[in-house]
Design a protein around this motif. Structure first.
Motif, PDB file in Angstrom:
ATOM      1  N   THR A 357      18.426  84.185  34.636  1.00 21.60           N
ATOM      2  CA  THR A 357      19.271  85.318  35.543  1.00 21.60           C
ATOM      3  C   THR A 357      18.884  86.472  34.870  1.00 21.60           C
ATOM      4  N   GLU A 371      27.929  86.760  37.000  1.00 23.51           N
ATOM      5  CA  GLU A 371      27.365  86.004  35.995  1.00 23.51           C
ATOM      6  C   GLU A 371      28.349  85.083  35.318  1.00 23.51           C
ATOM      7  N   GLN A 389      20.926  83.374  30.673  1.00 26.33           N
ATOM      8  CA  GLN A 389      21.395  84.685  31.237  1.00 26.33           C
ATOM      9  C   GLN A 389      20.938  85.863  30.483  1.00 26.33           C
TER      10      GLN A 389
END
Length: 487
Positions: A357, A371, A389
């Protein structure tokens, strides 16, 4: 010619559609023609890719196609002249509102995400079969365009799904639905994604809707037909986006310089922003969603049932919290409506492929705390080993640095090819090489960790554990006739 493609295998030329090889001489001329119109409206029985002009800005020699799938969803496909054999399947954000598929949407997205084609990847994106909410529908249409690509051009070496904004939720649903072990997808890239799911991901807009009405009392006005605010807007209303902006301006003066606002307008604006935590620069867009998209969800997708609640929520940050909490409209959700919205758009965390991400820490639309919700979802499912992430110090939602998109795609591809899981620092360290080409900047913040979702969005009772929908719930609900949102 692609400008920068590190660590790629030798490229191969794209295979033209089986039924269209005779038009090869026309394709190159079409790709050099700039931003031509997308394919015409779907014709009966015509669902195959047709050669089309490429949007402006794509590298020379790209072959572009448009068409419609069997469900009437328009799509666009692009294959670079020096194809690296990989495919990016794109899920767009929104949702756009409208009855039919928009033929321009996928073509515009192709132009917007041309960095992926520039990096040597083929690209395929669907406009979805209709406008309006429907995450599973959009996921199915995203998978359908992948199948169209494979049927016409052959199986790619590797296939990645990319989702932006609401498309992040769509792409994450693709991962959970179609990308199991041995499935057709090798990895996923989710950028500025709305990853909290539908049953919790819009609670801050529910709060905005009721707090706005408490202070402004003009949506609806007292003399207009009244309706519960969870509807967003009553069915049959003729209010337009321009009309909404006029009412917002009337109440808060949001479009005027501070010195031109009345004292009441400034206090209303301050109270709304302080209580909801919504940035001033995106106040209008969030309010628009809480009006028009909520209307679509409630009236068009859920048969008039209410999936939203603000029972048990205490609002704070205003000049008079006691009066606000006493006067704000309250409502409880219909459990069946919550179930259907959750089944359609919540995520179980059942992930079995690498997911990377990328999210701006100051995203004013899909707050970065989404998130945290996604991380907690995968951790709750025992699948967080599949997630990396990354965060950047940018302040936008709709577009981040091209150098970062190229970096992210390369990092995901390397993870898939080698099995070596990247770290936020290793991803950030690889960005400057791409920025030498794109000169759009590298703004990674490897040490950033988002606060919990509940720190930004007031949780409803029982709404702090993740995933919001377990895999067992999803399986049980799938047996309920008519569950979810119809395509």
């Amino acid at each position: 010619m692609n400008r920068f493609r590190p660590a790629l295998r030798l490229p191969r030329s794209p295979r033209l559609p089986r039924s269209r090889r005779r038009v090869a001489g026309l394709l190159l001329a079409g790709t050099l023609a700039g931003a031509l119109a997308p394919a015409p409206a779907a014709q009966a029985g015509d669902t195959g890719p047709r050669p089309a002009g490429c949007p402006a800005g794509l590298p020379a020699g790209v072959a572009c196609y448009t068409g419609t799938d069997a469900n009437g969803a328009h799509y666009a496909i692009a294959i670079p002249e020096r194809w690296n054999g990989g495919l990016v399947v794109h899920a767009h954000g929104g949702p756009d509102l409208g009855d039919a598929s928009d033929p321009a949407r996928s073509v515009e997205d192709l132009g917007r995400w041309r960095v992926m084609v520039d990096q040597g990847y083929a690209w395929a994106g669907s406009s979805y079969r209709r406008g309006g909410y429907g995450t599973r529908m959009a996921a199915a249409d995203t998978e359908n365009v992948r199948r169209v690509f494979v049927g016409e051009f052959g199986e790619p070496r590797r296939t990645y799904v990319h989702g932006q904004s609401w498309g992040g939720d769509v792409a994450a649903k693709v991962v959970e639905t179609y990308a199991g072990k041995g499935g057709p997808y090798d990895g996923a890239l989710l950028t500025n994604g709305v990853l909290g799911g539908g049953s919790r991901g819009y609670d801050y807009r529910v709060d905005l809707r009721v707090v706005y009405q408490y202070y402004c009392a003009n949506l609806p006005r007292p003399e207009e037909p009244q309706y519960p605010l969870w509807q967003g807007l009553r069915r049959g209303s003729t209010l337009t986006s321009a009309g909404l902006r006029a009412r917002l301006q009337e109440c808060t003066g949001y479009a005027s310089p501070p010195g031109e606002r009345t004292a009441l307008q400034q206090r209303n604006l301050d109270d709304i922003l302080n209580v909801t935590g919504i940035p001033e620069r995106t106040l209008e867009s969030h309010l628009r969603f809480s009006v028009f998209t909520f209307r679509d969800i409630v009236h068009e997708r859920l048969g008039g049932r209410n999936p939203f609640s603000n029972r048990g929520v205490r609002y704070s940050g205003s000049h008079d919290d006691k009066a606000l909490n006493a006067g704000v409209e309250r409502f409880a959700a219909d459990p069946a409506a919550v179930r259907d919205l959750s089944y359609d758009s919540d995520l179980t965390g059942r992930v079995a492929i690498p997911v990377l991400t990328l999210h701006a820490t100051d995203d004013p639309t899909a707050f970065v705390e989404h998130e945290a919700a996604y991380h907690d979802t995968l951790r709750g499912a025992g699948r967080d080993r599949w997630l990396v992430q990354t965060f950047t110090g940018e302040h936008e939602h709709s577009a981040l640095s091209d150098a970062e998109y190229a970096t992210s795609l390369a990092a995901l591809d390397r993870w898939v090819r080698t099995g070596q899981r990247p770290t936020p620092r290793s991803v950030a360290a690889s960005c400057p090489a791409f920025d030498e080409v794109y000169a759009t900047g590298c703004f990674y913040d490897p040490g950033f960790r988002p606060a919990p979702y509940a720190s930004r969005v007031r949780p409803r009772p029982g709404g702090t554990s993740w995933p919001a929908m377990s895999a067992a719930q999803e399986q049980a609900w799938s047996r309920v006739p008519g569950v979810g949102i119809a395509p």
